[in-house]
Design a protein around this motif. Structure first.
Motif, short mmCIF file in Angstrom:
data_model
loop_
_atom_site.label_atom_id
_atom_site.label_comp_id
_atom_site.label_asym_id
_atom_site.label_seq_id
_atom_site.Cartn_x
_atom_site.Cartn_y
_atom_site.Cartn_z
N LYS A 109 0.83 -1.21 0.00
CA LYS A 109 0.00 0.00 0.00
C LYS A 109 0.86 1.25 0.00
O LYS A 109 0.57 2.23 -0.70
N HIS A 110 1.93 1.25 0.79
CA HIS A 110 2.83 2.40 0.82
C HIS A 110 3.48 2.61 -0.54
O HIS A 110 3.66 3.75 -0.98
N LEU A 111 3.83 1.52 -1.20
CA LEU A 111 4.44 1.62 -2.52
C LEU A 111 3.48 2.26 -3.51
O LEU A 111 3.85 3.14 -4.29
N TYR A 112 2.23 1.84 -3.48
CA TYR A 112 1.23 2.43 -4.37
C TYR A 112 1.02 3.91 -4.04
O TYR A 112 0.89 4.76 -4.93
N SER A 113 0.98 4.21 -2.74
CA SER A 113 0.75 5.59 -2.32
C SER A 113 1.87 6.51 -2.79
O SER A 113 1.62 7.63 -3.26
N GLY A 116 1.44 7.74 -6.11
CA GLY A 116 0.26 8.57 -6.32
C GLY A 116 -1.00 7.80 -6.62
O GLY A 116 -1.97 8.37 -7.14
N MET A 117 -1.02 6.51 -6.28
CA MET A 117 -2.19 5.68 -6.55
C MET A 117 -2.85 5.27 -5.24
O MET A 117 -2.17 4.90 -4.28
N THR A 118 -4.17 5.35 -5.19
CA THR A 118 -4.93 4.95 -4.01
C THR A 118 -5.72 3.71 -4.33
O THR A 118 -6.47 3.66 -5.30
N LEU A 119 -5.54 2.68 -3.51
CA LEU A 119 -6.22 1.41 -3.73
C LEU A 119 -7.58 1.42 -3.05
O LEU A 119 -7.70 1.86 -1.90
N SER A 120 -8.60 0.95 -3.75
CA SER A 120 -9.92 0.85 -3.16
C SER A 120 -9.94 -0.26 -2.12
O SER A 120 -9.03 -1.09 -2.05
N ASP A 121 -10.97 -0.27 -1.31
CA ASP A 121 -11.10 -1.28 -0.27
C ASP A 121 -11.64 -2.61 -0.80
O ASP A 121 -11.80 -3.56 -0.04
N GLU A 122 -11.90 -2.68 -2.10
CA GLU A 122 -12.50 -3.89 -2.67
C GLU A 122 -11.49 -5.01 -2.86
O GLU A 122 -11.88 -6.17 -3.00
N GLU A 123 -10.20 -4.70 -2.89
CA GLU A 123 -9.20 -5.72 -3.19
C GLU A 123 -7.95 -5.52 -2.36
O GLU A 123 -7.59 -4.39 -2.03
N PRO A 125 -3.91 -5.41 -1.77
CA PRO A 125 -2.90 -4.82 -2.68
C PRO A 125 -1.98 -5.82 -3.34
O PRO A 125 -1.29 -5.46 -4.30
N ASP A 126 -1.94 -7.06 -2.83
CA ASP A 126 -1.02 -8.04 -3.43
C ASP A 126 -1.70 -8.92 -4.46
O ASP A 126 -1.07 -9.86 -4.97
N HIS A 127 -2.98 -8.67 -4.78
CA HIS A 127 -3.64 -9.44 -5.82
C HIS A 127 -2.91 -9.22 -7.14
O HIS A 127 -2.55 -8.08 -7.48
N LEU A 128 -2.66 -10.27 -7.87
CA LEU A 128 -1.86 -10.16 -9.09
C LEU A 128 -2.46 -9.16 -10.06
O LEU A 128 -1.72 -8.42 -10.72
N ALA A 129 -3.77 -9.10 -10.16
CA ALA A 129 -4.40 -8.14 -11.06
C ALA A 129 -4.06 -6.70 -10.66
O ALA A 129 -3.84 -5.84 -11.51
N VAL A 130 -4.02 -6.43 -9.35
CA VAL A 130 -3.69 -5.10 -8.86
C VAL A 130 -2.23 -4.78 -9.15
O VAL A 130 -1.89 -3.68 -9.61
N VAL A 131 -1.33 -5.73 -8.90
CA VAL A 131 0.09 -5.52 -9.16
C VAL A 131 0.34 -5.26 -10.65
O VAL A 131 1.12 -4.38 -11.02
#
Length: 232
Positions: A109-113, A116-123, A125-131
């Protein structure tokens, strides 16, 4: 050849890799009406890619187009939610269900932040699709490092899907094709992971027993002159 020509030649390859990863990200999500609506766009994006990317992604798009949505949804749940070797959460393969996994998720999550990207609560952060989406549209360099760090788990997913003759194997084959060839250390890590399972799992219990579906390059071979059953 001048540095300028080298730079210009590398750009299309990077763009093609990003396109393939973005397509794979969408295809590894839960199939729904939105996915069906995106099929023409995905077809157009995948068609110009190199054969090693367009081929497997195109085969999976064929599957999506010819399979009823309800069947796709049932296949997705049965494949990814009920089988640990097909788990799409990458930190599961390195940390299992331990506290270290929670710490790894926070780092994702920190890496995404920072990008400049904010992850939704639906998934998670380590899901392959998200990566893959992060790598394709966020920070390519950091995303590449994530895929490299978790390469053994990614390859184990691919092998498990191939062993099941799952249509999703084609998507993982395309993802693997966007990365460098598997090195010896990663091959050893895949074999070890398949035999032992992630931390916290009991060794030898299904589905983490021996690797009957491992291709020959992942299985240690006896030295010349030794029988297959003789100790090395």
């Amino acid at each position: 050849m001048s540095p300028r020509l080298l730079s210009r030649r590398s750009e299309p390859a990077a763009a093609q890799v990003a396109t393939a990863r973005q397509a794979a990200s969408l295809l590894l999500g839960y199939p729904d009406e939105d996915l069906l609506a995106r099929l023409p766009l995905l077809r157009a994006a995948v068609a110009p890619l190199p054969a090693e990317l367009a081929g497997p992604l195109g085969r999976f798009l064929d599957h999506v187009e010819t399979t009823p949505l309800e069947q796709q949804q049932a296949e997705y749940v049965e494949t990814f939610d009920l089988r640990r070797r097909c788990c799409l959460y990458l930190t599961y393969f390195t940390h299992g269900d331990t506290r270290k996994r929670g710490m790894a998720l926070v780092q994702f999550k920190h890496l995404y932040s920072r990008a400049g990207m904010t992850l939704s609560d639906e998934e998670l952060p380590d899901h392959l699709a998200v990566v893959l989406e992060f790598t394709a549209t966020g920070d390519a360099a950091r995303g590449e490092r994530l895929l490299t760090e978790y390469r053994p788990g990614l390859e184990l997913i691919r092998l498990a899907l191939e062993e099941r003759s799952s249509p999703y194997a084609a998507v993982l084959q395309a993802v693997s094709a966007t990365l460098p060839p598997v090195e010896a250390a990663d091959r050893a890590a895949v074999l070890r992971l398949a035999q032992q399972g992630p931390p916290g799992e009991d060794v030898g219990l299904d589905p983490y027993g021996a690797l009957p579906f491992a291709p020959p390059e992942f299985i240690p071979q006896p030295p010349p002159g030794a029988s297959a059953g003789a100790p090395a």
